[in-house]
Design an enzyme around this catalytic site. Structure first.
Site: not given
Length: 504
Positions: A252-254
């Site tokens: 995931t991205d953050c």
């Protein structure tokens, strides 16, 4: 083993006790670092060693120590390491080998410091000039160029002891919202993605990229559940794994970015991303959200919400990739003079003349422009400590005037007064197409009729809205190496770069 699927970050230059306790309690297997965690090469090396020791002791396996070292606008390394130019600058050099060379330099820095997983390259096709978060982080607005240079950037990581990660699947280049702040929406069908956004990712998969990061972008015409890609099983498992055949790590991205935190909730988003088929879910810094997410993941597992076989296979995959990591830092690889010279050379090669008549700067030149600022949530919290006007004024013994990022009428009048006694004007813009006070300033200065140059220090799109009488240059980065390159141009050097995006 659920802790192997989580990536957490923290504030400070040393591991906080509460963060250590969180890692111990939930057996967190991975840590992400930002510039806020970095002071010097020696300090970073010691921090990475401490992280590895703690994670090894608590989990029995090495940690992924992750960092976003794209180069250019997104750099996390200290001054006594080599930061390379960003993707658009590398593309502008018109030498495909520079993408490979930049990765080789970056790998040496990371190996020398102890980080082992780089969140780069960006494979987004920057097809929307109004994009506030990608811009110069992209290799350009043509899918084939992005694919070619992206694969060149990926190649050196094979067998290097450092992993890389292509991002942001299936594409963040056609958005007008920064997912750090809001929830971007792209109303394309899958067929349209196949014609543009997916081309670089398909090529990267064929080239053996070990990891791909999902974007926090909503594709409502593809995902009927109205959740962003990170949380969408249709996108993660259906499109990326099954249709494109990707077998590597999916990140995931953050998950504390606004697109997730404000619309779905970070702990809930982490659980949803794991259900969607993601291998590694990341939270950058918020301790309370990290604790809540760790609890939420474990509670979801206890309730039987995860596919047990899928979790087992994911953890096995993570551990398999961890066997590829370099065993320990090699300090001698970091900050080699030849790598620093090569990075400076690439920054110089990137400078692109868009139009206009060159002239030489001197002590009678007025240098103007804003200070660096956090252009997007992906950038470092603190911009360049050196401003463009001050650097150039010092280099030429001339007058410099630093403005706000969106100068108002009063500040423009002040700049005009400062410019009255000069013979020439050089303005540096920094995403003026998004902060239009910079363009108003450019127009007012150009109206004086004096010889004038504008250097776009981030996105080159500023230059399409500058009067035609102006000498226009694209530098792609608000950083000292780009300033040095421009200084050479202003002393009579030739700009040889080729802008890799179409200017409207």
């Amino acid at each position: 083993m659920l802790g192997q699927k989580l990536v957490f970050g923290f504030h400070g230059k040393t591991l906080p006790e509460e963060f250590k306790n969180l890692l111990r309690e939930y057996k967190i297997g991975n840590v992400i670092l930002f510039l806020r965690n970095v002071e010097s090469a020696e300090q970073l090396r010691a921090l990475c060693a401490e992280i590895q020791s703690l994670v090894q002791e608590e989990t029995g396996y090495p940690a992924f120590i992750i960092i976003d070292q794209e180069g250019g606008m997104v750099t996390r390394l200290p001054q006594d390491a080599v930061n390379v130019p960003g993707a658009m600058a590398l593309a502008a050099t018109a030498d495909p080998e520079n993408a490979r060379l930049a990765s080789e330099i970056t790998i040496r820095q990371l190996r020398g410091l102890g980080a082992n997983f780089n969140m780069a390259p960006v494979l987004d096709v920057n097809s929307n000039p109004a994009n506030p978060v990608i811009g110069v982080r992209s290799f350009g607005d043509e899918a084939e160029r992005v694919a070619s240079l992206g694969c060149a950037a990926i190649a050196p990581y094979a067998g290097s002891g450092v992993l890389c990660c292509a991002k942001h699947f299936p594409g963040h280049g056609d958005t007008a919202v920064d997912s750090h702040l809001g929830l971007p929406r792209v109303d394309k069908m899958e067929e349209a993605l196949e014609q543009l956004e997916l081309i670089p990712f398909r090529r990267a998969i064929e080239a053996g990229v070990p990891a791909i990061m999902m974007s926090h972008v909503l594709f409502p015409n593809i995902e009927p559940e109205q959740v962003p890609c990170t949380m969408s099983r249709r996108m993660v498992t259906g499109l990326l794994k099954q249709k494109l055949g990707f077998r590597g790590l999916i990140l995931t991205d953050c998950m504390e970015m606004g697109a997730i935190r404000d619309y779905y909730g970070t702990p809930e988003g982490v659980v949803a991303s794991i259900k969607a088929g993601v291998d590694l879910a990341e939270i950058s810094s918020a301790f309370d959200l990290e604790l809540a997410a760790a609890k939420a993941v474990n509670e979801a597992a206890e309730r039987g919400e995860f596919d047990v076989e899928e979790i087992r296979a994911s953890v096995e995959k993570i551990l398999c990739y961890k066997k590829m990591l370099a065993a320990q830092a090699e300090p001698g690889l970091c900050n080699q003079p030849e790598d620093r010279r090569a990075a400076e050379s690439m920054a110089r090669q990137a400078i692109s003349q868009i139009s206009g008549t060159p002239f030489r700067a001197d002590e009678n030149t007025f240098f103007c422009g804003c200070a660096d600022y956090r252009a997007s949530g992906a950038a470092n919290a603190d911009g360049s400590a050196v401003t463009f006007p001050e650097y150039m004024a010092n280099a030429f013994g001339a007058e410099g005037f630093v403005t706000e990022k969106d100068p108002d009428a009063e500040e423009i009048r002040a700049a005009l007064r400062q410019a009255e006694n000069c013979e020439k004007i050089i303005l540096g813009t920094c995403n003026g197409h998004l902060f239009r006070g910079q363009l108003a300033l450019a127009g007012a200065l150009a109206a004086t009729g004096k010889p004038m140059a504008v250097a776009a220090l981030r996105n080159p799109y500023d230059l399409s809205q500058i009067p035609e009488t102006v000498w226009k240059l694209a530098a792609y980065d608000y950083a000292v190496p780009a300033f040095r390159a421009l200084e050479d141009i202003f002393r009579g050097g030739k700009a040889t770069g080729v802008c890799p995006v179409k200017l409207p």
